[in-house]
Design an enzyme around this catalytic site. Structure first.
Site, PDB file in Angstrom:
ATOM      1  N   HIS A 136      41.233 -14.380 -53.291  1.00 44.08           N
ATOM      2  CA  HIS A 136      42.157 -13.590 -54.111  1.00 44.08           C
ATOM      3  C   HIS A 136      43.617 -13.982 -53.888  1.00 44.08           C
ATOM      4  CE1 HIS A 136      42.462 -10.828 -50.523  1.00 44.08           C
ATOM      5  NE2 HIS A 136      43.700 -10.756 -50.932  1.00 44.08           N
ATOM      6  N   ASP A 166      35.047 -14.099 -51.077  1.00 42.91           N
ATOM      7  CA  ASP A 166      36.508 -14.094 -51.018  1.00 42.91           C
ATOM      8  C   ASP A 166      37.042 -15.104 -50.007  1.00 42.91           C
ATOM      9  OD1 ASP A 166      39.005 -13.368 -51.862  1.00 42.91           O
ATOM     10  OD2 ASP A 166      39.143 -11.588 -50.602  1.00 42.91           O
ATOM     11  N   SER A 241      46.458 -11.089 -45.922  1.00 51.01           N
ATOM     12  CA  SER A 241      45.211 -11.600 -46.487  1.00 51.01           C
ATOM     13  C   SER A 241      45.048 -13.091 -46.229  1.00 51.01           C
ATOM     14  CB  SER A 241      45.171 -11.350 -48.003  1.00 51.01           C
ATOM     15  OG  SER A 241      45.089  -9.981 -48.287  1.00 51.01           O
ATOM     16  N   GLY A 297      19.320 -10.802 -60.153  1.00 51.09           N
ATOM     17  CA  GLY A 297      19.659 -10.255 -61.463  1.00 51.09           C
ATOM     18  C   GLY A 297      19.299  -8.792 -61.605  1.00 51.09           C
ATOM     19  N   VAL A 298      19.556  -8.029 -60.560  1.00 49.77           N
ATOM     20  CA  VAL A 298      19.199  -6.625 -60.573  1.00 49.77           C
ATOM     21  C   VAL A 298      20.372  -5.802 -60.046  1.00 49.77           C
ATOM     22  CG1 VAL A 298      18.164  -6.765 -58.286  1.00 49.77           C
ATOM     23  CG2 VAL A 298      17.459  -4.949 -59.819  1.00 49.77           C
TER      24      VAL A 298
END
Length: 390
Positions: A136, A166, A241, A297-298
């Site tokens: 990010h 990330d 960060s 995919g759930v």
């Protein structure tokens, strides 16, 4: 006493009085009189107590950590140019009063180019110039500038990044003599109560050093990544960060990612990506330029008390299916909405995080056994993870 002698006596007394007044500053300078408020006593220091000796040793340890790690911690300045639509009535007091200021890109007016900047932190991984930070920090940025403690700057190239975890990997062209790789620790050995030390550029204040402890480990459920974070009370703010969380040996145990705060500032709840996980991602990015991970995919949710009552479940343990992506492995395995997954492989599923974490470490194309609860019946089935689409 006649008048003449009296006059002589007065003259002599006056002379001595004036002479004393003139000489008094010189005669009293350096006087050891206790009545002088500016007479500062400089006694030799008392011998340090055992507690003070321990405190001084701890101070020295913190200073050693900073001296060891700070040359390997960098600030990352980011920059990009965006198109902003300027409304024709922007700045008109009448328009602003009655209609409010138009939102960026809200239509109408001419398009203006505007520069946006940001700041984060990072760590030097090796003498080849590879630098790790957060995804990010560099997302959608056009220019990345790395700045070292000695004020030297280098333009960085993005090698690749992974939004899910990330983590991003950058590279700069600098001589080996200019680079000091940081020492990576083992996040698997981190325990609650360990010292936790952050170095970074919070709010733009570069090379800031903050100290706290590890508040929790294996802190899951923070986001959809399935990652279990290290939690710390070391002060972390915007700009930290991508920077390191260090142990008392000056080894990196995590990459600082985010804070929990209603004000936007540090309130002592910071979350760090364990370095063992971050290192794996960085190594895969270096090798392949990206990260490929298994996918079912759930969409999952925790089992609520209402679910237990409505579906006749034995307990609130498990992960309940709330969404199925068409054509996904879950769709091909004929999973249904409101199925409760209670076991995957040989691992019991107590929460969605358990299932996500297991799938994240599984292999693409290798079938996994599932135990699900559907219509008050236990069903055994299988599912084959596929590569997660971009």
């Amino acid at each position: 006493m006649n008048k003449k002698n009296k006059v002589q006596y007065i003259a002599v007394a006056t002379t001595f009085l004036l002479l004393g007044t003139f000489l008094s500053p010189f005669l009293t300078c350096g006087s050891s009189s206790n009545s002088n408020p500016l007479n500062l006593k400089a006694d030799p220091p008392e011998k340090a107590s055992p507690a003070q000796i321990q405190a001084i040793a701890l101070e020295n340890a913190f200073q050693e950590v900073f001296d060891k790690a700070s040359p390997s911690v960098v600030s990352i300045a980011t920059e990009r140019t965006v198109n902003m639509q300027q409304h024709p009535f922007t700045g008109d007091p009448f328009f602003d009063h009655f209609f409010g200021r138009p939102s960026p890109g809200g239509g109408g007016g001419r398009v203006m180019k505007q520069k946006q900047t940001g700041l984060g932190s990072g760590i030097v991984l090796n003498d080849e110039g590879y630098i790790m930070t957060n995804h990010h920090v560099i997302k959608d940025m056009d220019k990345l500038t790395v700045k070292f403690k000695n004020q030297k700057t280098f333009e960085a190239k993005l090698i690749g990044s992974d939004e899910t975890m990330d983590i991003a990997l950058l590279k700069i062209e600098a001589g080996k003599s200019a680079l000091k790789p940081i020492t990576l620790g083992d996040s698997g050995k981190v325990r609650v109560g360990n010292w936790a030390i952050a170095i970074g550029a919070p709010l733009g204040f570069e090379q800031s050093f903050t100290v706290g402890v590890v508040s929790a480990i294996q802190r899951g459920g923070i986001d959809s990544s399935g990652l279990s974070y290290i939690q710390t009370d070391a002060a972390i703010n915007q700009g930290n960060s991508g920077g390191p969380l260090l142990n008392i040996q000056g080894e990196v145990i995590g990459i600082n990612r985010m804070i929990a705060s209603q004000s936007g500032g540090s309130v002592g709840i910071g979350f760090t990506i364990p370095i063992n996980e971050a290192r794996k991602v960085a190594e895969e990015i270096k090798t392949n330029g990206k990260v490929t991970r298994p996918w079912l995919g759930v969409g999952l949710d925790s089992v609520s008390e209402e679910d237990v009552s409505q579906f006749g479940l034995k307990s609130d343990k498990g992960a309940i299916v709330r969404q199925i992506v068409k054509g996904s492995p879950a769709d091909k395995a004929a999973l249904k909405l409101n199925d409760v997954i209670t076991m995957i492989g040989e691992k019991e599923v107590n929460s969605p995080e358990d299932l996500i974490g297991y799938v994240r470490t599984s292999k693409i194309g290798k079938r996994l056994e599932l135990k699900i609860f559907r219509n008050k019946n236990e069903i055994l089935t299988s599912i084959t993870p596929e590569q997660k689409p971009n």
